[in-house]
Design a protein around this motif. Structure first.
Motif, PDB file in Angstrom:
ATOM      1  N   PRO A  53      18.602   0.172  -2.785  1.00 58.23           N
ATOM      2  CA  PRO A  53      17.144   0.300  -2.841  1.00 58.23           C
ATOM      3  C   PRO A  53      16.714   1.736  -2.552  1.00 58.23           C
ATOM      4  O   PRO A  53      17.310   2.410  -1.707  1.00 58.23           O
ATOM      5  N   TYR A  54      15.693   2.202  -3.247  1.00 56.29           N
ATOM      6  CA  TYR A  54      15.131   3.525  -2.988  1.00 56.29           C
ATOM      7  C   TYR A  54      13.647   3.469  -3.299  1.00 56.29           C
ATOM      8  O   TYR A  54      13.148   2.438  -3.784  1.00 56.29           O
ATOM      9  N   CYS A  55      12.936   4.535  -2.999  1.00 58.93           N
ATOM     10  CA  CYS A  55      11.483   4.520  -3.126  1.00 58.93           C
ATOM     11  C   CYS A  55      10.968   5.770  -3.824  1.00 58.93           C
ATOM     12  O   CYS A  55      11.593   6.831  -3.766  1.00 58.93           O
ATOM     13  N   PRO A 100       0.835  -1.204   0.000  1.00 62.44           N
ATOM     14  CA  PRO A 100       0.000   0.000   0.000  1.00 62.44           C
ATOM     15  C   PRO A 100       0.872   1.258   0.000  1.00 62.44           C
ATOM     16  O   PRO A 100       2.108   1.179  -0.001  1.00 62.44           O
ATOM     17  N   LYS A 101       0.231   2.406   0.006  1.00 60.89           N
ATOM     18  CA  LYS A 101       0.922   3.666   0.289  1.00 60.89           C
ATOM     19  C   LYS A 101       1.278   3.666   1.779  1.00 60.89           C
ATOM     20  O   LYS A 101       0.414   3.434   2.631  1.00 60.89           O
ATOM     21  N   ILE A 102       2.551   3.891   2.082  1.00 65.73           N
ATOM     22  CA  ILE A 102       3.004   3.836   3.471  1.00 65.73           C
ATOM     23  C   ILE A 102       3.402   5.247   3.909  1.00 65.73           C
ATOM     24  O   ILE A 102       4.384   5.826   3.412  1.00 65.73           O
ATOM     25  N   TYR A 136       9.859   6.141   5.570  1.00 60.67           N
ATOM     26  CA  TYR A 136      11.137   5.691   5.016  1.00 60.67           C
ATOM     27  C   TYR A 136      11.052   4.296   4.404  1.00 60.67           C
ATOM     28  O   TYR A 136      11.514   4.071   3.285  1.00 60.67           O
ATOM     29  N   ALA A 137      10.459   3.356   5.141  1.00 62.10           N
ATOM     30  CA  ALA A 137      10.512   1.946   4.743  1.00 62.10           C
ATOM     31  C   ALA A 137       9.415   1.576   3.754  1.00 62.10           C
ATOM     32  O   ALA A 137       8.475   0.868   4.092  1.00 62.10           O
ATOM     33  N   LEU A 152       5.179   3.455  12.022  1.00 61.12           N
ATOM     34  CA  LEU A 152       6.029   4.168  12.987  1.00 61.12           C
ATOM     35  C   LEU A 152       7.485   4.118  12.552  1.00 61.12           C
ATOM     36  O   LEU A 152       8.181   5.127  12.538  1.00 61.12           O
ATOM     37  N   GLY A 153       7.977   2.939  12.214  1.00 59.91           N
ATOM     38  CA  GLY A 153       9.353   2.775  11.733  1.00 59.91           C
ATOM     39  C   GLY A 153      10.372   2.720  12.855  1.00 59.91           C
ATOM     40  O   GLY A 153      10.170   3.246  13.954  1.00 59.91           O
TER      41      GLY A 153
END
Length: 333
Positions: A140-142, A113-115, A126-127, A219-220
């Motif tokens: 890896p990037y987003c 999903p959209k995080i 971030y994750a 939360l991360g």
């Protein structure tokens, strides 16, 4: 379609108290499982008392992210599962939008999903953010996050796109595909297991995707935050693992060599900033990689055996060059 929502937990009773209620509230007909990695904080007892509808899968030891989920999924009968971090708040319909995608596309093996950030809800988290990609050197990037630069959600990523990888914070999987490519690699223990899994799924001809109508808040940093040198160790080591296992181009040895040089530069940067523990973590990551190179090459051969296409091609760009040299701090196609 009924799915299994599997929450991995290790001594996270406070997170469960905060985040489990939203999952239960929005579960509809779906089944929730608590996969407990040998917690000692009363997590199992608290969950059983307050949410008896949650099924408990108790493990005798802390098996990490990969090992914990692999063991838990052996006990989950549903064909589509969601691997959900214990620090994620979900919203109404979050499952429905993605389940519909699995129902209509048999090639879809993983989806996220959209995080968004639970601390700053108008920003991506971030994750995973709006879906993951991999650059030429396995960084890896987003969409919505390049290194530590986080974008505000302005609807700029409200489109459905195919990804290189979907976030392990909230990872929907087709179990038959996950089993076909060998499950999560337990040698990773933590961090980037989902990148490796999705890379293998793409080798096997499956699709990884993003569904923007499904929204969660993460939360991360619940297991290891960015200040922890152990996280530095796993991220640097597991990127090297990913290259050897999954870069099947003719230039993979050159890619590996350049990535190792870039790691050396990163280590020197840590040293110049007096971050000695992180400097040593990078060195440790490389020594650990060398010791396991033979087994990685064996896994590489196994992956090539089920490869459906000549080569899964990631972008040719270097996100390091774009970010640190060209100064590009937001995702660009």
């Amino acid at each position: 379609m009924k799915i299994g929502i599997v929450i991995l937990n290790w001594n996270g009773i406070d997170l469960l108290k905060t985040y489990l209620p939203s999952v239960v509230e929005h579960r509809k007909e779906h089944v929730i499982y608590l996969a407990d990695n040998a917690s000692t904080d009363g997590s199992i007892a608290w969950t059983a008392t307050h949410y008896p509808e949650v099924k408990i899968i108790a493990m005798g030891e802390n098996r990490g992210y990969a090992g914990g989920y692999n063991a838990a999924l052996d006990s989950v009968p549903e064909e589509v599962v969601c691997l959900l971090n214990s620090d994620v708040a979900v919203t109404a319909g979050w499952c429905d939008f993605i389940v519909r995608r699995f129902e209509i596309d048999p090639k879809l093996a993983a989806c996220q999903p959209k995080i968004l950030d639970d601390k700053k809800k108008e920003f991506f988290e971030y994750a995973g953010a709006a879906g993951g990609f991999i650059d030429r050197y396995a960084y890896p990037y987003c969409r919505g996050r390049l290194f530590d630069s986080i974008e505000k959600d302005l609807g700029q990523y409200d489109d459905v796109v195919d990804l290189d990888w979907a976030s392990g914070a909230c990872l929907f999987l087709r179990k038959s595909a996950y089993i076909k490519v060998g499950k999560l690699d337990e040698d990773y223990f933590a961090h980037q297991e989902e990148v490796d899994l999705c890379w293998r799924l793409r080798h096997a001809g499956f699709v990884i995707s993003y569904e923007p109508q499904s929204v969660v808040y993460h939360l991360g940093g619940g297991t290891l935050n960015n200040l922890n040198p152990r996280k530095t160790f796993y991220n640097f080591r597991n990127c090297l693992y990913n290259i050897v296992k999954n870069d099947h181009s003719s230039l993979w040895l050159g890619v590996l060599f350049i990535r190792m040089l870039l790691d050396g530069i990163a280590a020197l940067k840590f040293l110049s900033e007096l971050k000695f523990a992180h400097f040593l973590a990078v060195l440790h990551a490389h020594f650990h990689f060398y010791r396991h190179l033979e087994s990685l090459l064996k896994k590489r051969k196994e992956i090539k055996a089920f490869e459906k296409v000549l080569q899964v091609k990631n972008t040719d760009l270097s996100i390091v060059y774009q970010y640190f040299i060209n100064g590009i701090k937001i995702y660009q196609k």
